[in-house]
Design a protein around this motif. Structure first.
Motif, short mmCIF file in Angstrom:
data_model
loop_
_atom_site.label_atom_id
_atom_site.label_comp_id
_atom_site.label_asym_id
_atom_site.label_seq_id
_atom_site.Cartn_x
_atom_site.Cartn_y
_atom_site.Cartn_z
N THR A 221 48.88 107.38 -102.04
CA THR A 221 49.13 105.99 -101.66
C THR A 221 47.88 105.30 -101.13
OG1 THR A 221 49.85 106.67 -99.45
CG2 THR A 221 51.55 106.44 -101.15
N LEU A 222 46.94 106.06 -100.59
CA LEU A 222 45.65 105.51 -100.16
C LEU A 222 44.58 106.45 -100.72
CD1 LEU A 222 44.33 103.21 -98.53
CD2 LEU A 222 44.21 104.79 -96.61
N GLY A 223 44.03 106.10 -101.85
CA GLY A 223 43.22 107.04 -102.61
C GLY A 223 41.78 107.18 -102.16
N GLU A 224 41.53 107.13 -100.87
CA GLU A 224 40.19 107.33 -100.34
C GLU A 224 40.28 107.87 -98.92
OE1 GLU A 224 38.03 103.69 -99.61
OE2 GLU A 224 39.88 102.56 -99.30
N PRO A 225 39.28 108.61 -98.47
CA PRO A 225 39.31 109.07 -97.08
C PRO A 225 39.17 107.89 -96.12
CG PRO A 225 37.22 109.63 -98.14
CD PRO A 225 38.11 109.10 -99.21
N ALA A 226 39.77 108.02 -94.93
CA ALA A 226 39.77 106.90 -94.00
C ALA A 226 40.04 107.37 -92.58
CB ALA A 226 40.83 105.87 -94.41
N PHE A 227 39.52 106.61 -91.64
CA PHE A 227 39.89 106.74 -90.23
C PHE A 227 41.13 105.89 -90.02
CE2 PHE A 227 35.35 107.27 -90.69
CZ PHE A 227 35.11 108.44 -89.98
N TYR A 228 42.00 106.30 -89.11
CA TYR A 228 43.26 105.58 -88.95
C TYR A 228 43.72 105.59 -87.50
CZ TYR A 228 45.67 110.06 -88.55
OH TYR A 228 46.08 111.31 -88.12
N SER A 229 44.67 104.71 -87.21
CA SER A 229 45.38 104.72 -85.92
C SER A 229 46.75 104.10 -86.14
CB SER A 229 44.62 103.92 -84.88
OG SER A 229 45.36 103.82 -83.66
N TYR A 230 47.72 104.54 -85.35
CA TYR A 230 49.04 103.92 -85.36
C TYR A 230 49.65 104.02 -83.97
CZ TYR A 230 50.81 108.72 -85.80
OH TYR A 230 51.08 110.06 -85.60
N THR A 231 50.60 103.14 -83.72
CA THR A 231 51.33 103.13 -82.45
C THR A 231 52.80 103.40 -82.74
OG1 THR A 231 49.79 101.51 -81.52
CG2 THR A 231 51.91 101.75 -80.42
N ALA A 232 53.40 104.30 -81.98
CA ALA A 232 54.81 104.64 -82.18
C ALA A 232 55.53 104.70 -80.83
CB ALA A 232 54.95 105.97 -82.91
N PRO A 233 56.69 104.01 -80.73
CA PRO A 233 57.21 103.07 -81.72
C PRO A 233 56.32 101.86 -81.83
CG PRO A 233 58.49 102.96 -79.69
CD PRO A 233 57.54 104.11 -79.51
N GLU A 234 56.32 101.23 -83.01
CA GLU A 234 55.41 100.11 -83.24
C GLU A 234 55.91 98.86 -82.53
OE1 GLU A 234 54.08 97.36 -86.96
OE2 GLU A 234 53.85 99.53 -87.21
N PRO A 235 55.10 98.28 -81.63
CA PRO A 235 55.51 97.06 -80.95
C PRO A 235 55.42 95.85 -81.88
CG PRO A 235 53.30 97.68 -80.27
CD PRO A 235 53.79 98.77 -81.17
N ALA A 236 56.22 94.86 -81.63
CA ALA A 236 56.22 93.64 -82.43
C ALA A 236 54.85 92.98 -82.40
CB ALA A 236 57.28 92.67 -81.92
N GLY A 237 54.41 92.52 -83.57
CA GLY A 237 53.17 91.79 -83.66
C GLY A 237 51.91 92.63 -83.75
N LEU A 238 52.07 93.95 -83.85
CA LEU A 238 50.90 94.82 -83.85
C LEU A 238 49.95 94.48 -84.98
CD1 LEU A 238 49.42 97.33 -82.70
CD2 LEU A 238 50.72 98.70 -84.34
N ASP A 239 50.49 94.25 -86.17
CA ASP A 239 49.63 94.04 -87.33
C ASP A 239 48.91 92.68 -87.31
OD1 ASP A 239 52.20 92.91 -87.67
OD2 ASP A 239 51.88 92.72 -89.82
N GLY A 240 49.16 91.87 -86.30
CA GLY A 240 48.42 90.63 -86.13
C GLY A 240 47.25 90.75 -85.18
N GLU A 241 47.10 91.91 -84.56
CA GLU A 241 46.02 92.12 -83.60
C GLU A 241 44.68 92.32 -84.32
OE1 GLU A 241 45.92 92.24 -80.15
OE2 GLU A 241 47.93 91.36 -80.26
N PRO A 242 43.58 91.87 -83.72
CA PRO A 242 42.28 92.03 -84.37
C PRO A 242 41.79 93.47 -84.32
CG PRO A 242 42.02 91.06 -82.19
CD PRO A 242 43.49 91.12 -82.44
N LEU A 243 41.05 93.85 -85.35
CA LEU A 243 40.41 95.16 -85.45
C LEU A 243 38.93 94.97 -85.72
CD1 LEU A 243 42.99 96.97 -87.78
CD2 LEU A 243 42.70 97.40 -85.32
N VAL A 244 38.13 95.91 -85.29
CA VAL A 244 36.71 95.94 -85.66
C VAL A 244 36.43 97.29 -86.32
CG1 VAL A 244 36.01 94.35 -83.84
CG2 VAL A 244 35.99 96.81 -83.38
#
Length: 317
Positions: A221-244
């Motif tokens: 599903t993601l065909g390349e190596p990558a660094f990652y992070s996730y929050t569980a349970p996911e709080p509302a609006g997480l995917d709108g937060e800025p990343l660097v």
């Protein structure tokens, strides 16, 4: 050696698929022969100077104390007991079936009996096929296997540095055999009530609120190596937060969102280590902030919790 050497998934996919199943066999032995720990921390692998290890295990009164180590310098699996006896199994030239046979023959020769309740892959496309019948996966490129361990070792040190900044409950930096990733997790210790239909693996892994950080080598599903992070349970609006940095993004996955920084973008930076640390910190601020953690109370700059002991200048350490 170059920090974060090239590791395109397409160039070692066959070796990765074989190694993944080798690791799952050994991981399931660890699961059967170790004392259970919270969040399944007992079953993970830890890195060594030549590969990774199960750490000592064995059921008191029934088995010798033993370890199983992957050696990606000598390209062998080594089963050792506390009295110094060791049997090695070569990694190149093995199918999953032959590796399974030789490993269990080595255990028997050392007086170790381990029964795997489910002797099949976990969460892989061929999860219905027993390891003992898998002659399909038999690729092993020593150079790629060695590179896999080198990348894990370098990422491990970055994760250890990142882990130093948090004083609350944390996992070790450890290698998960079910998904072949390396990870470190921070917890708020708030209890999470899982739905009744959730299985035992997920229930225990996510029984407390957490933000996790890691690296994996890519998948279908993601065909390349990558660094990652996730929050569980996911709080509302997480995917709108800025990343660097700018190359980092939120990716929808299994009904939630991963913060993802492609490995290729990190290694192309002038200071890859600083870029990855910045990415993890931005993902932590996003998840912990949305979840309402007291990030100031959990802060541990440089691994120091007492403010009077924190260096204030370059010559104070």
């Amino acid at each position: 050696m170059e920090l974060f050497p090239a590791m395109p998934l397409a160039e070692w996919r066959d070796t990765k698929e074989t190694l993944h199943r080798f690791a799952q066999i050994v991981g399931k032995i660890r699961l059967a022969a170790s004392v259970r720990r919270n969040h399944w921390w007992n079953v993970t692998f830890h890195l060594t100077g030549r590969g990774f290890t199960t750490r000592p295990m064995g059921r008191p009164g029934r088995d010798p104390v033993f370890t199983i180590d992957f050696d990606f310098v000598g390209h062998q699996l080594v089963v050792s007991t506390l009295d110094g006896t060791a049997i090695s199994v070569p990694l190149p030239g093995q199918s999953v079936a032959s590796f399974h046979h030789e490993l269990f023959a080595a255990l028997a020769a050392l007086g170790i009996r381990v029964d795997l309740p489910v002797p099949r892959p976990y969460d892989l496309p061929d999860s219905a096929r027993p390891f003992a019948e898998d002659t399909e996966h038999a690729a092993y490129d020593p150079a790629r296997a060695n590179r896999y361990w080198q990348v894990l070792s370098q990422v491990s040190l970055v994760l250890e540095e990142f882990a130093a900044g948090f004083s609350g409950k944390v996992s070790p930096v450890h290698h998960f055999w079910h998904s072949l990733d390396i990870a470190h997790t921070r917890f708020s210790d708030r209890h999470v009530d899982q739905p009744s239909g959730v299985g035992p693996v997920t229930r225990e892994a996510y029984s407390r609120e957490l933000v996790s950080f890691g690296f994996w080598f890519g998948d279908d599903t993601l065909g390349e190596p990558a660094f990652y992070s996730y929050t569980a349970p996911e709080p509302a609006g997480l995917d709108g937060e800025p990343l660097v940095p700018a190359a980092a993004r939120w990716v929808a996955r299994n009904g939630s969102h991963l913060a993802v920084l492609p490995y290729a973008d990190a290694r192309a930076a002038s200071d890859p280590r600083a870029v990855v640390l910045g990415f993890y910190e931005s993902a932590y601020r996003a998840g912990a902030g949305r979840a309402g953690w007291d990030t100031a109370a959990f802060a541990s700059p440089g691994g120091i919790t007492d403010p009077l002991l924190r260096p204030v200048g370059p010559y104070d350490a």
